[in-house]
Write a protein that holds these residues in place. Structure first.
Motif, PDB file in Angstrom:
ATOM      1  N   MET A   1      -4.265   2.209  14.169  1.00 25.66           N
ATOM      2  CA  MET A   1      -4.271   2.571  12.200  1.00 25.66           C
ATOM      3  C   MET A   1      -3.049   3.362  11.245  1.00 25.66           C
ATOM      4  SD  MET A   1      -7.931   3.278  10.312  1.00 25.66           S
ATOM      5  CE  MET A   1      -8.353   1.614  11.012  1.00 25.66           C
ATOM      6  N   GLU A   2      -2.775   2.441  10.881  1.00 26.65           N
ATOM      7  CA  GLU A   2      -1.836   2.792   9.407  1.00 26.65           C
ATOM      8  C   GLU A   2      -2.433   4.271   8.415  1.00 26.65           C
ATOM      9  OE1 GLU A   2       1.298   1.617   5.633  1.00 26.65           O
ATOM     10  OE2 GLU A   2      -0.332  -0.121   6.709  1.00 26.65           O
ATOM     11  N   ARG A   3      -1.829   5.507   8.527  1.00 25.82           N
ATOM     12  CA  ARG A   3      -2.132   6.538   7.563  1.00 25.82           C
ATOM     13  C   ARG A   3      -1.272   5.985   6.005  1.00 25.82           C
ATOM     14  NH1 ARG A   3      -2.443  11.090  12.614  1.00 25.82           N
ATOM     15  NH2 ARG A   3      -4.555  10.054  13.097  1.00 25.82           N
ATOM     16  N   LYS A   4      -2.233   6.718   5.476  1.00 22.15           N
ATOM     17  CA  LYS A   4      -1.672   6.949   3.984  1.00 22.15           C
ATOM     18  C   LYS A   4      -1.609   8.137   3.632  1.00 22.15           C
ATOM     19  CE  LYS A   4       1.214   4.675   0.863  1.00 22.15           C
ATOM     20  NZ  LYS A   4       2.039   5.172   0.815  1.00 22.15           N
ATOM     21  N   LEU A   5      -0.813   8.869   2.438  1.00 26.84           N
ATOM     22  CA  LEU A   5      -0.923  10.208   1.978  1.00 26.84           C
ATOM     23  C   LEU A   5      -0.577   9.694   0.054  1.00 26.84           C
ATOM     24  CD1 LEU A   5      -1.836  12.900   0.905  1.00 26.84           C
ATOM     25  CD2 LEU A   5       0.845  13.353   1.788  1.00 26.84           C
ATOM     26  N   VAL A   6      -1.341   9.854  -0.494  1.00 23.71           N
ATOM     27  CA  VAL A   6      -1.977   9.517  -1.981  1.00 23.71           C
ATOM     28  C   VAL A   6      -2.289  11.076  -2.525  1.00 23.71           C
ATOM     29  CG1 VAL A   6      -2.522   8.175  -4.489  1.00 23.71           C
ATOM     30  CG2 VAL A   6      -2.128   7.520  -1.815  1.00 23.71           C
ATOM     31  N   LEU A   7      -0.845  10.930  -3.842  1.00 27.79           N
ATOM     32  CA  LEU A   7      -1.657  12.564  -4.349  1.00 27.79           C
ATOM     33  C   LEU A   7      -1.231  11.892  -6.110  1.00 27.79           C
ATOM     34  CD1 LEU A   7       2.084  14.412  -3.567  1.00 27.79           C
ATOM     35  CD2 LEU A   7       0.135  14.362  -2.458  1.00 27.79           C
ATOM     36  N   ALA A   8      -2.797  12.846  -6.495  1.00 27.56           N
ATOM     37  CA  ALA A   8      -3.149  12.513  -7.506  1.00 27.56           C
ATOM     38  C   ALA A   8      -3.613  13.271  -8.704  1.00 27.56           C
ATOM     39  CB  ALA A   8      -4.390  11.401  -7.374  1.00 27.56           C
ATOM     40  N   SER A   9      -3.457  13.032 -10.007  1.00 28.83           N
ATOM     41  CA  SER A   9      -3.091  14.879 -11.129  1.00 28.83           C
ATOM     42  C   SER A   9      -3.336  14.092 -12.678  1.00 28.83           C
ATOM     43  CB  SER A   9      -1.849  15.210 -10.336  1.00 28.83           C
ATOM     44  OG  SER A   9      -0.515  14.651 -11.151  1.00 28.83           O
ATOM     45  N   HIS A  10      -3.209  15.134 -12.923  1.00 34.49           N
ATOM     46  CA  HIS A  10      -3.234  14.718 -14.119  1.00 34.49           C
ATOM     47  C   HIS A  10      -1.975  15.143 -14.711  1.00 34.49           C
ATOM     48  CE1 HIS A  10      -7.559  16.221 -13.890  1.00 34.49           C
ATOM     49  NE2 HIS A  10      -7.703  15.874 -14.581  1.00 34.49           N
ATOM     50  N   GLY A  11      -1.329  13.625 -15.504  1.00 36.72           N
ATOM     51  CA  GLY A  11       0.035  14.687 -15.645  1.00 36.72           C
ATOM     52  C   GLY A  11       1.010  13.898 -14.786  1.00 36.72           C
ATOM     53  N   LYS A  12       1.502  15.064 -14.688  1.00 33.73           N
ATOM     54  CA  LYS A  12       3.482  14.797 -13.860  1.00 33.73           C
ATOM     55  C   LYS A  12       3.493  14.892 -12.337  1.00 33.73           C
ATOM     56  CE  LYS A  12       6.365  12.304 -17.479  1.00 33.73           C
ATOM     57  NZ  LYS A  12       7.515  12.169 -17.949  1.00 33.73           N
ATOM     58  N   LEU A  13       2.668  15.794 -12.459  1.00 35.62           N
ATOM     59  CA  LEU A  13       2.850  17.285 -11.115  1.00 35.62           C
ATOM     60  C   LEU A  13       2.372  16.188 -10.031  1.00 35.62           C
ATOM     61  CD1 LEU A  13       1.714  19.909 -10.344  1.00 35.62           C
ATOM     62  CD2 LEU A  13      -0.505  19.672 -10.141  1.00 35.62           C
ATOM     63  N   ALA A  14       1.497  15.185  -9.555  1.00 31.56           N
ATOM     64  CA  ALA A  14       1.538  14.333  -8.442  1.00 31.56           C
ATOM     65  C   ALA A  14       2.993  14.147  -7.981  1.00 31.56           C
ATOM     66  CB  ALA A  14       1.455  13.283  -8.233  1.00 31.56           C
ATOM     67  N   SER A  15       3.625  13.399  -9.187  1.00 37.56           N
ATOM     68  CA  SER A  15       5.455  12.565  -8.850  1.00 37.56           C
ATOM     69  C   SER A  15       6.211  13.792  -8.862  1.00 37.56           C
ATOM     70  CB  SER A  15       5.577  11.960 -10.064  1.00 37.56           C
ATOM     71  OG  SER A  15       5.992  12.089 -11.056  1.00 37.56           O
ATOM     72  N   GLY A  16       6.084  14.849  -9.333  1.00 36.55           N
ATOM     73  CA  GLY A  16       6.980  16.286  -9.044  1.00 36.55           C
ATOM     74  C   GLY A  16       6.520  17.343  -8.212  1.00 36.55           C
ATOM     75  N   ILE A  17       5.396  17.033  -7.354  1.00 34.85           N
ATOM     76  CA  ILE A  17       5.381  17.710  -6.304  1.00 34.85           C
ATOM     77  C   ILE A  17       5.942  16.687  -4.431  1.00 34.85           C
ATOM     78  CG2 ILE A  17       3.565  18.403  -4.282  1.00 34.85           C
ATOM     79  CD1 ILE A  17       2.770  20.145  -5.920  1.00 34.85           C
ATOM     80  N   ARG A  18       5.750  15.545  -5.085  1.00 37.54           N
ATOM     81  CA  ARG A  18       6.342  14.296  -4.091  1.00 37.54           C
ATOM     82  C   ARG A  18       7.647  14.620  -4.301  1.00 37.54           C
ATOM     83  NH1 ARG A  18       6.304   8.178  -5.588  1.00 37.54           N
ATOM     84  NH2 ARG A  18       7.704   9.239  -6.684  1.00 37.54           N
ATOM     85  N   SER A  19       8.073  14.749  -5.593  1.00 36.26           N
ATOM     86  CA  SER A  19       9.776  15.106  -5.319  1.00 36.26           C
ATOM     87  C   SER A  19      10.518  16.026  -4.423  1.00 36.26           C
ATOM     88  CB  SER A  19      10.401  15.331  -7.008  1.00 36.26           C
ATOM     89  OG  SER A  19      11.768  15.515  -7.312  1.00 36.26           O
TER      90      SER A  19
END
Length: 139
Positions: free
Chosen positions: A1-19
């Motif tokens: 089964m394929e696995r997926k990771l999603v980061l979700a936050s108030h504001g831009k924390l999620a995309s910043g941590i991904r970076s």
């Protein structure tokens, strides 16, 4: 089964941590982010349902910023979904360790538990840690 990771936050924390995560670990994982409340028209319930629908055939790990915050609470409404794992308290050490083993781990719940436990050790009050280390070296 394929696995997926999603980061979700108030504001831009999620995309910043991904970076930061991609800088440290490379782009070995495709990580989706959900940066919430950046516009007045943002609809959290709609966005969460879209993510859950898109990845309904996957093992899905969602990491949110704050336990009990609106983002976490909206994902909590999906907690009974099979193969869905929700973690609150997003931080970089946890995600570095999780992402390094994400695809190979036999059990995502076990990986999450062990990664949470070891990443807690990375949160340090450096002034105190250094003082304690210096005291130990004097003996």
């Amino acid at each position: 089964m394929e696995r997926k990771l999603v980061l979700a936050s108030h504001g831009k924390l999620a995309s910043g941590i991904r970076s930061s995560l991609e800088l440290i670990c490379g782009n070995q994982l495709t990580i989706e982010t959900l940066d919430c409340y950046l516009t007045e028209s943002f609809d959290l319930e709609k966005e969460v349902k879209a993510i859950m629908n898109t990845y309904r055939e996957c093992e899905l790990v969602v990491v949110t910023d704050l336990f009990g915050g609106s983002v976490n609470n909206e994902f909590l409404t999906q907690i009974d979904r099979p193969n869905f794992y929700l973690v609150a308290g997003m931080n970089l050490p946890f995600l570095v360790e999780l992402s390094m083993q994400f695809q190979q781990a036999e059990s995502l719940p076990k990986l999450i538990e062990t990664t949470l436990e070891s990443s807690k050790q990375t949160i340090q009050f450096c002034n105190q840690s250094i003082t304690n280390q210096m005291d130990e070296e004097e003996f």
